[in-house]
Design an enzyme around this catalytic site. Structure first.
Site, PDB file in Angstrom:
ATOM      1  N   LYS A   1       0.857  -1.193   0.000  1.00 39.45           N
ATOM      2  CA  LYS A   1       0.000   0.000   0.000  1.00 39.45           C
ATOM      3  C   LYS A   1       0.880   1.225   0.000  1.00 39.45           C
ATOM      4  O   LYS A   1       2.023   1.181   0.487  1.00 39.45           O
ATOM      5  CB  LYS A   1      -0.877   0.015   1.258  1.00 39.45           C
ATOM      6  CG  LYS A   1      -2.121   0.871   1.112  1.00 39.45           C
ATOM      7  CD  LYS A   1      -3.168   0.177   0.288  1.00 39.45           C
ATOM      8  CE  LYS A   1      -4.447   0.976   0.206  1.00 39.45           C
ATOM      9  NZ  LYS A   1      -5.540   0.144  -0.324  1.00 39.45           N
TER      10      LYS A   1
HETATM   11  P1  NAD Z   1     -12.764   7.865  -2.942  1.00 38.04           P
HETATM   12  O1  NAD Z   1     -11.749   8.878  -2.649  1.00 38.04           O
HETATM   13  O2  NAD Z   1     -13.241   7.674  -4.341  1.00 38.04           O
HETATM   14  O3  NAD Z   1     -14.070   8.128  -2.045  1.00 38.04           O
HETATM   15  C1  NAD Z   1     -14.007   8.281  -0.652  1.00 38.04           C
HETATM   16  C2  NAD Z   1     -15.369   8.768  -0.173  1.00 38.04           C
HETATM   17  O4  NAD Z   1     -15.354   8.821   1.259  1.00 38.04           O
HETATM   18  C3  NAD Z   1     -15.697  10.171  -0.668  1.00 38.04           C
HETATM   19  O5  NAD Z   1     -17.079  10.264  -0.916  1.00 38.04           O
HETATM   20  C4  NAD Z   1     -15.312  11.037   0.530  1.00 38.04           C
HETATM   21  O6  NAD Z   1     -15.981  12.284   0.582  1.00 38.04           O
HETATM   22  C5  NAD Z   1     -15.753  10.120   1.663  1.00 38.04           C
HETATM   23  N1  NAD Z   1     -15.095  10.471   2.924  1.00 38.04           N
HETATM   24  C6  NAD Z   1     -13.800  10.795   3.118  1.00 38.04           C
HETATM   25  N2  NAD Z   1     -13.604  11.107   4.400  1.00 38.04           N
HETATM   26  C7  NAD Z   1     -14.796  10.941   5.024  1.00 38.04           C
HETATM   27  C8  NAD Z   1     -15.224  11.120   6.354  1.00 38.04           C
HETATM   28  N3  NAD Z   1     -14.365  11.512   7.285  1.00 38.04           N
HETATM   29  N4  NAD Z   1     -16.541  10.871   6.645  1.00 38.04           N
HETATM   30  C9  NAD Z   1     -17.383  10.450   5.682  1.00 38.04           C
HETATM   31  N5  NAD Z   1     -17.035  10.273   4.395  1.00 38.04           N
HETATM   32  C10 NAD Z   1     -15.759  10.531   4.084  1.00 38.04           C
HETATM   33  O7  NAD Z   1     -12.195   6.510  -2.327  1.00 38.04           O
HETATM   34  P2  NAD Z   1     -12.615   5.020  -2.681  1.00 38.04           P
HETATM   35  O8  NAD Z   1     -11.676   4.518  -3.696  1.00 38.04           O
HETATM   36  O9  NAD Z   1     -14.094   4.959  -2.921  1.00 38.04           O
HETATM   37  O10 NAD Z   1     -12.244   4.278  -1.322  1.00 38.04           O
HETATM   38  C11 NAD Z   1     -13.166   4.203  -0.237  1.00 38.04           C
HETATM   39  C12 NAD Z   1     -12.732   3.068   0.688  1.00 38.04           C
HETATM   40  O11 NAD Z   1     -12.710   1.846  -0.053  1.00 38.04           O
HETATM   41  C13 NAD Z   1     -11.324   3.210   1.275  1.00 38.04           C
HETATM   42  O12 NAD Z   1     -11.311   2.672   2.582  1.00 38.04           O
HETATM   43  C14 NAD Z   1     -10.482   2.369   0.351  1.00 38.04           C
HETATM   44  O13 NAD Z   1      -9.301   1.893   0.975  1.00 38.04           O
HETATM   45  C15 NAD Z   1     -11.443   1.241   0.071  1.00 38.04           C
HETATM   46  N6  NAD Z   1     -11.134   0.498  -1.176  1.00 38.04           N
HETATM   47  C16 NAD Z   1     -11.071   1.128  -2.381  1.00 38.04           C
HETATM   48  C17 NAD Z   1     -10.790   0.379  -3.513  1.00 38.04           C
HETATM   49  C18 NAD Z   1     -10.770   0.995  -4.893  1.00 38.04           C
HETATM   50  O14 NAD Z   1     -10.620   0.225  -5.862  1.00 38.04           O
HETATM   51  N7  NAD Z   1     -10.935   2.289  -5.055  1.00 38.04           N
HETATM   52  C19 NAD Z   1     -10.555  -0.985  -3.405  1.00 38.04           C
HETATM   53  C20 NAD Z   1     -10.646  -1.599  -2.153  1.00 38.04           C
HETATM   54  C21 NAD Z   1     -10.946  -0.836  -1.044  1.00 38.04           C
END
Ligand code: NAD
Length: 423
Positions: A114
């Site tokens: 990561k």
């Molecule tokens: P992203 O940046 O596209 O979206 C994150 C979302 O969370 C946004 O809507 C943001 O406003 C919101 N957010 C951020 N801080 C916040 C808070 N304090 N309170 C409430 N909402 C909040 O990110 P993503 O890619 O959708 O990732 C989201 C989660 O999924 C993370 O934990 C990431 O590690 C996990 N994840 C993502 C992927 C991927 O392929 N993108 C894969 C596996 C896991």
């Protein structure tokens, strides 16, 4: 001002300590030998870099970045890059370890890694973001590569950021589309990858629901985080007849018991701003209130540590599907288990993302692009298999899905560690 509520509130452990607790429980469950446990108990490599940026206004920003490679016994390291002011080494270490278990559980030929860059990209211009990304890529490029370590998007990074990252890496090492996944389709990205984490989460839920003889149509769903994962999960759930009653992001949340018009919310967010500012006429809720709304399915899809000992007793969902990584603290996990609330753990529930990245990587290596329907069919197949393995293990050992998932993953990684002769 929006309140940031997804960070741990009253809980006790750092992200790394929390993930270790889950790993230790599985190590005891599978009677892992001590020497293998010693190898798996720390990262293989942790790189910390300084990334200075001259900003548009002439001031200097010195960002700190990290890449942690946890274990590579099963293949090249794989894991996302997160841009966030709180992306510190402890959290990146925890997330790298989660990737080792996730790739093993999904039976992908990868290890776990990561990356994190301590910066708030919302404060940067597009030009600044591009320059910072290129510098970050070059400062890490000696430990990356198609068969060494392959980054992907995570919080606050997207296909455009991956395109800059790939271009900077390729400038130094020669054209290397397979060195990064989650790229735009025009640059070797795989049709289907962008939606794969959210869509895959729903495939996982469908497979689990089949085992529980649970019908998803008409279920009331609450989603925290409306970025890549949350918004795609919402769109996919709507196609199954589920009702999305509340969503939120860093700016706050919106609620409508009759169901939100998800496409309208997606459009409003795409135009810029928060779901809470979207002029869609729904009731506003805070992120704290959202987590404890009365619903069937709760999908935390923002940051880690949002369901804690402080609010676990108030969760009213029957099922929690972990779109985010480590959204439930160990103390909260015990409370949810005692209350009979089912949890589909992160290393299973959001595994569609890295599975989609695996498809993209293989397509880049073969220089052959699949159609999106093939991508989705293969994604569903792999995730169904993983869910059925986890469910069967949990039934046989009368344990939670989390312990089952970690146990399966740990045994696979341990076998590779022994076969490689690391111990
Ligand atoms: P992203 O940046 O596209 O979206 C994150 C979302 O969370 C946004 O809507 C943001 O406003 C919101 N957010 C951020 N801080 C916040 C808070 N304090 N309170 C409430 N909402 C909040 O990110 P993503 O890619 O959708 O990732 C989201 C989660 O999924 C993370 O934990 C990431 O590690 C996990 N994840 C993502 C992927 C991927 O392929 N993108 C894969 C596996 C896991």
């Amino acid at each position: 001002m929006p309140t940031e509520t997804a960070a741990p509130s009253n809980d006790e452990l750092s992200p790394d300590a929390a993930v270790r607790l889950y790993v230790d429980a599985a190590a005891r469950a599978v009677a892992l030998e001590e020497d293998v446990a010693d190898v798996l108990g720390s990262s293989y490599r942790e790189v910390s870099v300084q990334v200075p940026l001259r900003r548009d206004d002439g001031s200097l920003l010195v960002a700190h970045g990290y890449r942690v490679q946890h274990n590579g016994a099963r293949g090249p390291y794989k894991g996302g890059l997160r841009y966030h002011p709180e992306a510190d080494l402890d959290e990146v270490r925890a997330l790298a370890s989660l990737m080792t278990w996730k790739t093993a559980l999904l039976d992908l030929p990868f290890g776990g890694a990561k990356g994190g860059l301590q910066v708030d990209p919302r404060q940067l211009s597009e030009g600044e973001l591009q320059t910072l990304t290129r510098k970050f890529a070059l400062s890490l490029s000696h430990v990356l590569g198609v068969y060494r370590d392959i980054p992907a998007p995570d919080v606050n990074t997207n296909a455009q950021v991956m395109a800059w990252f790939m271009d900077a890496y390729s400038g130094r090492h020669g054209y290397s589309p397979a060195a990064v996944t989650g790229k735009p389709v025009d640059l070797g990205g795989a049709p289907g990858r962008e939606a794969a984490t959210g869509r895959g989460l729903v495939y996982v839920l469908e497979a689990a629901a089949r085992r529980w003889s649970w019908d998803l149509a008409g279920r009331r769903v609450v989603i925290q985080g409306f970025g890549n994962v949350g918004s795609w999960a919402a769109r996919e759930l709507v196609t199954l007849g589920a009702r999305i009653i509340a969503v939120s992001d860093v700016g706050g949340g919106i609620f409508n018991d009759n169901g939100l018009d998800v496409e309208r919310v997606v459009e409003a967010v795409a135009a810029g701003g928060s779901v809470a500012d979207a002029d869609v006429g729904y009731t506003k809720v805070s992120n704290e209130e959202l987590l404890t709304l009365d619903c069937d399915i709760l999908v935390p899809a923002a940051l880690g540590g949002c369901i804690t000992a402080g609010n676990a007793a108030d969760i009213r969902a029957s099922v929690v599907v972990e779109g985010a990584n480590h959204p439930v603290t160990p103390a909260a996990d015990d409370v949810l288990a005692d209350r009979g609330i089912r949890v589909l753990p992160d290393i299973l529930a959001n595994g569609g993302g890295v599975t989609g990245s695996y498809f993209e990587w293989t397509q880049n290596i073969q220089q052959f692009q699949w159609k999106e329907d093939r991508f989705n069919a293969e994604l569903r197949d792999r995730l169904d298999r993983a869910v059925n393995e986890v469910a069967a293990y949990a039934e046989e050992h009368a344990c939670t899905y989390r312990l089952a998932a970690y146990s399966i993953a740990l045994e696979r990684v341990a076998r590779a560690v022994r076969l490689r002769g690391y111990v």
